[in-house]
Design a protein around this motif. Structure first.
Motif, mmCIF file in Angstrom:
data_model
loop_
_atom_site.group_PDB
_atom_site.id
_atom_site.type_symbol
_atom_site.label_atom_id
_atom_site.label_comp_id
_atom_site.label_asym_id
_atom_site.label_seq_id
_atom_site.Cartn_x
_atom_site.Cartn_y
_atom_site.Cartn_z
ATOM 1 N N ALA A 38 -18.990 -81.832 10.194
ATOM 2 C CA ALA A 38 -20.244 -81.414 10.824
ATOM 3 C C ALA A 38 -20.679 -82.413 11.883
ATOM 4 O O ALA A 38 -21.070 -82.039 12.995
ATOM 5 N N ALA A 39 -20.596 -83.710 11.561
ATOM 6 C CA ALA A 39 -20.999 -84.741 12.518
ATOM 7 C C ALA A 39 -20.090 -84.745 13.742
ATOM 8 O O ALA A 39 -20.556 -84.902 14.888
ATOM 9 N N ALA A 40 -18.783 -84.576 13.533
ATOM 10 C CA ALA A 40 -17.843 -84.569 14.648
ATOM 11 C C ALA A 40 -18.060 -83.367 15.554
ATOM 12 O O ALA A 40 -17.965 -83.464 16.780
ATOM 13 N N LEU A 41 -18.362 -82.214 14.965
ATOM 14 C CA LEU A 41 -18.601 -81.017 15.769
ATOM 15 C C LEU A 41 -19.896 -81.139 16.568
ATOM 16 O O LEU A 41 -19.964 -80.701 17.723
ATOM 17 N N VAL A 42 -20.927 -81.728 15.964
ATOM 18 C CA VAL A 42 -22.165 -81.971 16.711
ATOM 19 C C VAL A 42 -21.876 -82.867 17.908
ATOM 20 O O VAL A 42 -22.330 -82.614 19.029
ATOM 21 N N ALA A 43 -21.085 -83.912 17.685
ATOM 22 C CA ALA A 43 -20.740 -84.827 18.772
ATOM 23 C C ALA A 43 -19.939 -84.126 19.866
ATOM 24 O O ALA A 43 -20.009 -84.511 21.041
ATOM 25 N N ALA A 44 -19.182 -83.084 19.479
ATOM 26 C CA ALA A 44 -18.385 -82.326 20.443
ATOM 27 C C ALA A 44 -19.189 -81.235 21.128
ATOM 28 O O ALA A 44 -18.648 -80.489 21.955
ATOM 29 N N GLY A 45 -20.473 -81.109 20.792
ATOM 30 C CA GLY A 45 -21.329 -80.133 21.443
ATOM 31 C C GLY A 45 -21.369 -78.767 20.793
ATOM 32 O O GLY A 45 -21.921 -77.830 21.373
ATOM 33 N N ARG A 46 -20.826 -78.634 19.582
ATOM 34 C CA ARG A 46 -20.851 -77.347 18.890
ATOM 35 C C ARG A 46 -22.162 -77.177 18.129
ATOM 36 O O ARG A 46 -22.783 -78.152 17.685
ATOM 37 N N GLU A 47 -22.574 -75.939 17.972
ATOM 38 C CA GLU A 47 -23.757 -75.611 17.176
ATOM 39 C C GLU A 47 -23.355 -75.585 15.708
ATOM 40 O O GLU A 47 -22.486 -74.804 15.304
ATOM 41 N N VAL A 48 -23.984 -76.436 14.888
ATOM 42 C CA VAL A 48 -23.561 -76.591 13.490
ATOM 43 C C VAL A 48 -24.752 -76.450 12.553
ATOM 44 O O VAL A 48 -25.785 -77.085 12.740
ATOM 45 N N THR A 49 -24.570 -75.619 11.532
ATOM 46 C CA THR A 49 -25.523 -75.514 10.426
ATOM 47 C C THR A 49 -24.807 -75.958 9.162
ATOM 48 O O THR A 49 -23.670 -75.543 8.912
ATOM 49 N N GLY A 50 -25.432 -76.805 8.383
ATOM 50 C CA GLY A 50 -24.797 -77.295 7.173
ATOM 51 C C GLY A 50 -25.631 -77.052 5.936
ATOM 52 O O GLY A 50 -26.857 -76.884 6.007
ATOM 53 N N TRP A 51 -24.951 -77.053 4.786
ATOM 54 C CA TRP A 51 -25.657 -76.901 3.516
ATOM 55 C C TRP A 51 -24.901 -77.664 2.431
ATOM 56 O O TRP A 51 -23.668 -77.729 2.421
ATOM 57 N N ASP A 52 -25.689 -78.249 1.526
ATOM 58 C CA ASP A 52 -25.138 -78.926 0.357
ATOM 59 C C ASP A 52 -26.186 -78.838 -0.750
ATOM 60 O O ASP A 52 -27.387 -78.846 -0.467
ATOM 61 N N VAL A 53 -25.738 -78.744 -1.983
ATOM 62 C CA VAL A 53 -26.682 -78.679 -3.090
ATOM 63 C C VAL A 53 -27.374 -80.026 -3.304
ATOM 64 O O VAL A 53 -28.425 -80.085 -3.938
ATOM 65 N N ASP A 54 -26.806 -81.090 -2.764
ATOM 66 C CA ASP A 54 -27.370 -82.438 -2.900
ATOM 67 C C ASP A 54 -28.364 -82.698 -1.767
ATOM 68 O O ASP A 54 -27.976 -82.734 -0.594
ATOM 69 N N PRO A 55 -29.646 -82.888 -2.081
ATOM 70 C CA PRO A 55 -30.632 -83.123 -1.012
ATOM 71 C C PRO A 55 -30.346 -84.391 -0.203
ATOM 72 O O PRO A 55 -30.670 -84.449 0.988
ATOM 73 N N GLU A 56 -29.748 -85.396 -0.820
ATOM 74 C CA GLU A 56 -29.417 -86.606 -0.071
ATOM 75 C C GLU A 56 -28.331 -86.333 0.963
ATOM 76 O O GLU A 56 -28.378 -86.869 2.083
ATOM 77 N N ALA A 57 -27.372 -85.522 0.615
ATOM 78 C CA ALA A 57 -26.324 -85.156 1.572
ATOM 79 C C ALA A 57 -26.915 -84.343 2.718
ATOM 80 O O ALA A 57 -26.541 -84.528 3.883
ATOM 81 N N ARG A 58 -27.855 -83.440 2.400
ATOM 82 C CA ARG A 58 -28.503 -82.651 3.465
ATOM 83 C C ARG A 58 -29.283 -83.566 4.396
ATOM 84 O O ARG A 58 -29.222 -83.420 5.627
ATOM 85 N N ALA A 59 -30.002 -84.526 3.843
ATOM 86 C CA ALA A 59 -30.797 -85.435 4.670
ATOM 87 C C ALA A 59 -29.906 -86.288 5.559
ATOM 88 O O ALA A 59 -30.213 -86.513 6.745
ATOM 89 N N ALA A 60 -28.782 -86.769 5.018
ATOM 90 C CA ALA A 60 -27.868 -87.592 5.809
ATOM 91 C C ALA A 60 -27.277 -86.786 6.955
ATOM 92 O O ALA A 60 -27.144 -87.291 8.086
ATOM 93 N N ALA A 61 -26.923 -85.527 6.698
ATOM 94 C CA ALA A 61 -26.373 -84.683 7.754
ATOM 95 C C ALA A 61 -27.423 -84.375 8.823
ATOM 96 O O ALA A 61 -27.121 -84.377 10.023
ATOM 97 N N ALA A 62 -28.645 -84.124 8.385
ATOM 98 C CA ALA A 62 -29.722 -83.853 9.352
ATOM 99 C C ALA A 62 -29.939 -85.044 10.269
ATOM 100 O O ALA A 62 -30.187 -84.887 11.475
ATOM 101 N N ASP A 63 -29.820 -86.250 9.732
ATOM 102 C CA ASP A 63 -29.971 -87.456 10.549
ATOM 103 C C ASP A 63 -28.877 -87.547 11.612
ATOM 104 O O ASP A 63 -29.062 -88.229 12.629
ATOM 105 N N ARG A 64 -27.757 -86.871 11.389
ATOM 106 C CA ARG A 64 -26.662 -86.892 12.360
ATOM 107 C C ARG A 64 -26.720 -85.700 13.312
ATOM 108 O O ARG A 64 -25.774 -85.459 14.059
ATOM 109 N N GLY A 65 -27.798 -84.931 13.255
ATOM 110 C CA GLY A 65 -27.969 -83.828 14.191
ATOM 111 C C GLY A 65 -27.543 -82.477 13.690
ATOM 112 O O GLY A 65 -27.510 -81.507 14.463
ATOM 113 N N VAL A 66 -27.218 -82.364 12.400
ATOM 114 C CA VAL A 66 -26.800 -81.087 11.829
ATOM 115 C C VAL A 66 -28.031 -80.291 11.421
ATOM 116 O O VAL A 66 -28.919 -80.819 10.749
ATOM 117 N N ARG A 67 -28.094 -79.036 11.828
ATOM 118 C CA ARG A 67 -29.172 -78.157 11.379
ATOM 119 C C ARG A 67 -28.903 -77.795 9.923
ATOM 120 O O ARG A 67 -27.781 -77.428 9.559
#
Length: 308
Positions: free
Chosen positions: A29-58
């Motif tokens: 997800a982070a690599a695709l955001v860096a490449a300019g792709r539109e990315v939506t992510g999901w994880d059952v772990d709220p900490e994983a969701r927060a870490a991904a959001a900090d990297r620009g993942v919706r």
């Protein structure tokens, strides 16, 4: 007879949904955001969701375009249960075994499912191990079965290419036979080597250097994940392990010389080839040790190992 080449129109890159934001999913997800792709992510772990959001993942549960399952093998079938997946979306995965996943997800999604497996990762796991550069230079198997829709296969291949990987076209069966030899058996051998060294006592472990470190690195992986991997690919792994045991029974000079010869024969270079968008031609590239490196209009560009 080779399959007929199919015209594949060039379309704008679709959005990507990543389910599971641990090491592989979070890194993707982070690599695709860096490449300019539109990315939506999901994880059952709220900490994983927060870490991904900090990297620009919706973060969201409505996924479309290409949906990537990046969850452990035992969770694969239930991972999409509470998510809203576009009925037109292509579904892929990054699991280390393809046959069982094809049997379950292929049955659920039909020709919309395209299996995949990036040959990268480390003994670490979880969202804290996220690395946007994880895939750069790695080989990424993308499965091309008889029922696979070529435009969907290309969409998955384009994701791998976008994050710096090289795409290896393969069938699920060919993939599972290959990784049993170069990934699954090495995990078992690493565990056996570590266990045997442990029995040799503290002095042996204190003298361990590079060969022991390299040979046992993957023994540090999550045991549950490794167990699920080798058991899901039990047949090919058992066959590959039997070949190793046969070699270990040979006279040691023969064994050492044979192994050295195989390593010395690994090609140091490669040549560029162009391959039509044709199932038989793409699989031939993968079986010859080649990989796709670039998507062009009516064909792909790739690399084949140099021959002696």
């Amino acid at each position: 007879m080779a399959d007929a080449a199919l015209p594949v129109p060039t379309m704008p890159a679709p959005p990507v949904g990543v389910v599971g934001l641990g090491q592989l999913g979070g890194s993707l997800a982070a690599a695709l955001v860096a490449a300019g792709r539109e990315v939506t992510g999901w994880d059952v772990d709220p900490e994983a969701r927060a870490a991904a959001a900090d990297r620009g993942v919706r973060i969201g549960t409505q996924l479309t375009g290409v949906v990537v399952l990046a969850v452990p093998l035992p969770a694969m079938t239930a991972a999409l249960t509470d998510l809203a997946i576009d009925p037109a979306a292509t579904v892929t995965d990054v699991g280390s075994v393809k046959g069982p996943v094809l049997a379950t997800l292929g049955a659920a999604f039909g020709s919309r499912f395209v299996g995949g497996h990036p040959m990268c990762g480390t003994e670490r796991s979880g969202h804290a191990a996220t690395d946007p550069e994880l895939f750069r230079g790695a080989r990424w198997a993308v499965c091309l079965e008889r029922g696979t829709e070529l435009p969907r296969w290309l969409r998955v291949a384009e994701i791998a290419l976008a994050v710096g990987a090289e795409v290896v076209p393969a069938t699920a069966a060919d993939h599972d036979d290959a990784v049993a030899a170069v990934s699954h058996v090495p995990h078992l051998l690493a565990a056996a080597l570590a266990a045997a060294a442990g029995e040799a006592g503290p002095l042996a472990l204190s003298l361990a250097a590079g060969s022991f470190r390299d040979g046992t690195r993957v023994a540090g992986s999550d045991p549950a994940l490794v167990t699920a991997m080798v058991e899901a690919n039990a047949g090919p792994t058992a066959a590959a392990l039997a070949r190793v045991q046969q070699h270990l029974a040979r006279p040691w000079p023969e064994l050492v010389a044979t192994g050295h010869a195989v390593r010395a024969a690994v090609p140091a270079g490669s040549r560029t080839v162009r391959v039509p968008l044709d199932r038989a031609a793409l699989l031939a590239l993968g079986r010859a040790g080649g990989a796709v490196t670039r998507r062009l209009a009516a064909f792909v560009e790739g690399r084949l190992p140099d021959t002696p």
